[in-house]
Design a protein around this motif. Structure first.
Motif, PDB file in Angstrom:
ATOM      1  N   GLN A 266     -11.179  11.615  -8.806  1.00  0.00           N
ATOM      2  CA  GLN A 266     -11.830  10.617  -7.948  1.00  0.00           C
ATOM      3  C   GLN A 266     -10.830   9.565  -7.484  1.00  0.00           C
ATOM      4  N   GLU A 267      -9.961   9.091  -8.385  1.00  0.00           N
ATOM      5  CA  GLU A 267      -8.948   8.096  -8.000  1.00  0.00           C
ATOM      6  C   GLU A 267      -7.963   8.687  -7.003  1.00  0.00           C
ATOM      7  N   LYS A 268      -7.550   9.923  -7.242  1.00  0.00           N
ATOM      8  CA  LYS A 268      -6.621  10.573  -6.312  1.00  0.00           C
ATOM      9  C   LYS A 268      -7.243  10.707  -4.926  1.00  0.00           C
ATOM     10  N   ASP A 269      -8.522  11.057  -4.877  1.00  0.00           N
ATOM     11  CA  ASP A 269      -9.218  11.202  -3.597  1.00  0.00           C
ATOM     12  C   ASP A 269      -9.317   9.852  -2.884  1.00  0.00           C
ATOM     13  N   THR A 270      -9.581   8.795  -3.652  1.00  0.00           N
ATOM     14  CA  THR A 270      -9.655   7.449  -3.071  1.00  0.00           C
ATOM     15  C   THR A 270      -8.334   7.066  -2.423  1.00  0.00           C
ATOM     16  N   LEU A 271      -7.241   7.316  -3.123  1.00  0.00           N
ATOM     17  CA  LEU A 271      -5.922   6.964  -2.602  1.00  0.00           C
ATOM     18  C   LEU A 271      -5.583   7.769  -1.346  1.00  0.00           C
ATOM     19  N   MET A 272      -5.969   9.017  -1.317  1.00  0.00           N
ATOM     20  CA  MET A 272      -5.708   9.828  -0.127  1.00  0.00           C
ATOM     21  C   MET A 272      -6.482   9.303   1.069  1.00  0.00           C
ATOM     22  N   LYS A 273      -7.702   8.837   0.838  1.00  0.00           N
ATOM     23  CA  LYS A 273      -8.509   8.337   1.947  1.00  0.00           C
ATOM     24  C   LYS A 273      -8.003   6.985   2.453  1.00  0.00           C
ATOM     25  N   ILE A 274      -7.425   6.174   1.556  1.00  0.00           N
ATOM     26  CA  ILE A 274      -6.885   4.879   1.988  1.00  0.00           C
ATOM     27  C   ILE A 274      -5.719   5.087   2.937  1.00  0.00           C
ATOM     28  N   SER A 275      -4.743   5.900   2.514  1.00  0.00           N
ATOM     29  CA  SER A 275      -3.587   6.131   3.393  1.00  0.00           C
ATOM     30  C   SER A 275      -2.682   7.237   2.878  1.00  0.00           C
ATOM     31  N   LYS A 276      -3.268   8.321   2.374  1.00  0.00           N
ATOM     32  CA  LYS A 276      -2.499   9.446   1.833  1.00  0.00           C
ATOM     33  C   LYS A 276      -1.480   8.963   0.802  1.00  0.00           C
ATOM     34  N   LEU A 277      -1.982   8.245  -0.197  1.00  0.00           N
ATOM     35  CA  LEU A 277      -1.143   7.669  -1.246  1.00  0.00           C
ATOM     36  C   LEU A 277      -1.273   8.454  -2.541  1.00  0.00           C
ATOM     37  N   SER A 278      -0.242   8.285  -3.409  1.00  0.00           N
ATOM     38  CA  SER A 278      -0.352   8.807  -4.774  1.00  0.00           C
ATOM     39  C   SER A 278      -0.554   7.672  -5.771  1.00  0.00           C
ATOM     40  N   GLY A 279      -0.288   6.435  -5.342  1.00  0.00           N
ATOM     41  CA  GLY A 279      -0.465   5.306  -6.239  1.00  0.00           C
ATOM     42  C   GLY A 279       0.313   4.090  -5.783  1.00  0.00           C
ATOM     43  N   PHE A 280       0.622   3.219  -6.754  1.00  0.00           N
ATOM     44  CA  PHE A 280       1.347   1.974  -6.500  1.00  0.00           C
ATOM     45  C   PHE A 280       2.430   1.818  -7.563  1.00  0.00           C
ATOM     46  N   LYS A 281       3.598   1.327  -7.141  1.00  0.00           N
ATOM     47  CA  LYS A 281       4.679   1.089  -8.097  1.00  0.00           C
ATOM     48  C   LYS A 281       5.028  -0.388  -8.112  1.00  0.00           C
ATOM     49  N   PRO A 282       5.618  -0.883  -9.212  1.00  0.00           N
ATOM     50  CA  PRO A 282       6.023  -2.294  -9.268  1.00  0.00           C
ATOM     51  C   PRO A 282       7.004  -2.636  -8.154  1.00  0.00           C
ATOM     52  N   SER A 283       6.879  -3.829  -7.616  1.00  0.00           N
ATOM     53  CA  SER A 283       7.799  -4.310  -6.588  1.00  0.00           C
ATOM     54  C   SER A 283       7.899  -5.824  -6.701  1.00  0.00           C
ATOM     55  N   THR A 284       8.816  -6.406  -5.918  1.00  0.00           N
ATOM     56  CA  THR A 284       9.037  -7.850  -5.922  1.00  0.00           C
ATOM     57  C   THR A 284       9.266  -8.322  -4.493  1.00  0.00           C
ATOM     58  N   ASN A 285       9.493  -9.620  -4.345  1.00  0.00           N
ATOM     59  CA  ASN A 285       9.778 -10.182  -3.019  1.00  0.00           C
ATOM     60  C   ASN A 285      11.048  -9.603  -2.405  1.00  0.00           C
ATOM     61  N   ALA A 286      11.900  -8.980  -3.218  1.00  0.00           N
ATOM     62  CA  ALA A 286      13.124  -8.374  -2.692  1.00  0.00           C
ATOM     63  C   ALA A 286      12.805  -7.270  -1.679  1.00  0.00           C
ATOM     64  N   GLN A 287      11.620  -6.693  -1.755  1.00  0.00           N
ATOM     65  CA  GLN A 287      11.204  -5.677  -0.791  1.00  0.00           C
ATOM     66  C   GLN A 287      11.220  -6.211   0.636  1.00  0.00           C
ATOM     67  N   LEU A 288      11.081  -7.520   0.780  1.00  0.00           N
ATOM     68  CA  LEU A 288      10.946  -8.130   2.096  1.00  0.00           C
ATOM     69  C   LEU A 288      12.287  -8.461   2.752  1.00  0.00           C
ATOM     70  N   VAL A 289      13.382  -8.266   2.037  1.00  0.00           N
ATOM     71  CA  VAL A 289      14.696  -8.641   2.577  1.00  0.00           C
ATOM     72  C   VAL A 289      14.989  -7.948   3.912  1.00  0.00           C
ATOM     73  N   PRO A 290      14.801  -6.622   4.051  1.00  0.00           N
ATOM     74  CA  PRO A 290      15.083  -6.001   5.362  1.00  0.00           C
ATOM     75  C   PRO A 290      14.227  -6.574   6.490  1.00  0.00           C
ATOM     76  N   ILE A 291      13.006  -6.989   6.180  1.00  0.00           N
ATOM     77  CA  ILE A 291      12.138  -7.565   7.198  1.00  0.00           C
ATOM     78  C   ILE A 291      12.642  -8.950   7.595  1.00  0.00           C
ATOM     79  N   ARG A 292      13.101  -9.708   6.627  1.00  0.00           N
ATOM     80  CA  ARG A 292      13.691 -11.015   6.937  1.00  0.00           C
ATOM     81  C   ARG A 292      14.936 -10.840   7.813  1.00  0.00           C
ATOM     82  N   GLN A 293      15.721  -9.820   7.532  1.00  0.00           N
ATOM     83  CA  GLN A 293      16.904  -9.568   8.348  1.00  0.00           C
ATOM     84  C   GLN A 293      16.512  -9.245   9.790  1.00  0.00           C
TER      85      GLN A 293
END
Length: 320
Positions: free
Chosen positions: A254-281
């Motif tokens: 059921q969780e896998k099906d939910t993630l696929m319907k949201i946006s063909k996802l397998s899940g979520f991984k830890p991240s930080t504000n560092a992810q935004l550096v290329p966008i700031r550039q």
């Protein structure tokens, strides 16, 4: 008398217990990439699972544009949210937010793409065709806080070609990805921004409309969307919410099906504000190009502001 006092104390204690047992309310913000009705159907199963696993009362928070979600977080009406990288940057800078997770695609890819779309029967075959004929074209731009709908094409399509879309086209209007794609399919605009995720959803849900579209430009890879929470949330709440998202998708079909319907996802991984550096550039590159093209700015002031941007870019480079 003592009986009345005892009865009063017992009633107060019971009331206090009842209040303590009231579930904490958490508002989850969802950016307006398409209609609220569609987004609610996609995200509600995850929000229901969040409520069941955390014990919180979880409410979906929708707004007509990205700014509404950012402002909702700023004023404490949104506690955590799914955002694009650009809107996440605004939430971090202006709304007390922090990135804590990133979406993971089901196919293992690390991102998605921005597109320019035209009708399949359009004579426009390339980005050069679009820019060369812009004065006679209507353009559907993205939400100003959208990464793939506004920031990425704003830099790679327009800034790098020294074009201001506000004045280059005959008509410009802004909308979400789904609305832009449908506007092109229905011949309401000649060209519009969209992204690969929205195109996949359109193909699955409205194949006839998807069949009316053709891609004339594709961006470099964009990092997958982050999840953002208010950084002033109590640490126990942060931990519980993080544990829920980091483990989501491992709880069965059921969780896998939910993630696929949201946006063909397998899940979520830890991240930080560092992810935004290329966008700031990207934003700084765009600002630098605009500044260099400003012929009315005194030379000394221009050089000082260019040096300031270059320093910011250098500092960001150290974070990669």
């Amino acid at each position: 008398m003592f009986k009345h006092i005892a009865t009063g104390l017992l009633a107060a204690a019971l009331a206090s217990t009842a209040v303590a047992q009231e579930p904490k309310e958490i508002a989850f913000g969802i950016i307006s990439t398409e209609s609220s009705q569609n987004l609610k159907s996609q995200w509600q199963p995850l929000l229901d699972d969040m409520a069941r696993k955390t014990g919180y009362k979880v409410n979906a928070f929708f707004a007509p544009d990205y700014a509404g979600i950012i402002e909702g977080m700023r004023f404490g009406k949104v506690h955590l949210a799914w955002m694009g990288n650009k809107s996440a940057m605004e939430a971090v800078d202006r709304a007390g937010g922090e990135v804590f997770a990133q979406m993971v695609n089901a196919d293992g890819t690390q991102g998605y793409y921005s597109h320019l779309l035209v009708h399949r029967d359009s004579p426009l075959k390339s980005l050069d065709d679009v820019l060369r004929n812009a004065k006679s074209l209507s353009f559907g731009n993205g939400d100003p806080n959208s990464t793939s709908g506004f920031l990425v094409p704003g830099y790679y399509v327009f800034a790098q070609n020294k074009v201001d879309p506000k004045t280059a086209f005959k008509l410009v209007r802004s909308a979400n990805h789904e609305t832009n794609a449908l506007a092109v399919a229905n011949r309401q605009v000649d060209v519009a921004t969209c992204n690969s995720e929205a195109m996949d959803k359109l193909k699955a849900n409205m194949a006839d409309k998807h069949g009316q579209l053709r891609v004339v430009w594709t961006s470099p890879l964009i990092p997958l969307d982050p999840l953002v929470m208010r950084k002033d949330l109590p640490e126990p709440d942060k931990r519980k919410l993080k544990d829920f998202f980091y483990g989501y998708g491992q709880g069965g079909a059921q969780e896998k099906d939910t993630l696929m319907k949201i946006s063909k996802l397998s899940g979520f991984k830890p991240s930080t504000n560092a992810q935004l550096v290329p966008i700031r550039q990207l934003e700084l590159f765009r600002d630098r190009n605009k500044l260099e093209a400003d012929a009315g700015l005194p030379a000394a002031e221009k050089q000082a502001r260019l040096a300031e941007i270059d320093k910011k870019l250098a500092d960001l480079g150290k974070q990669l």
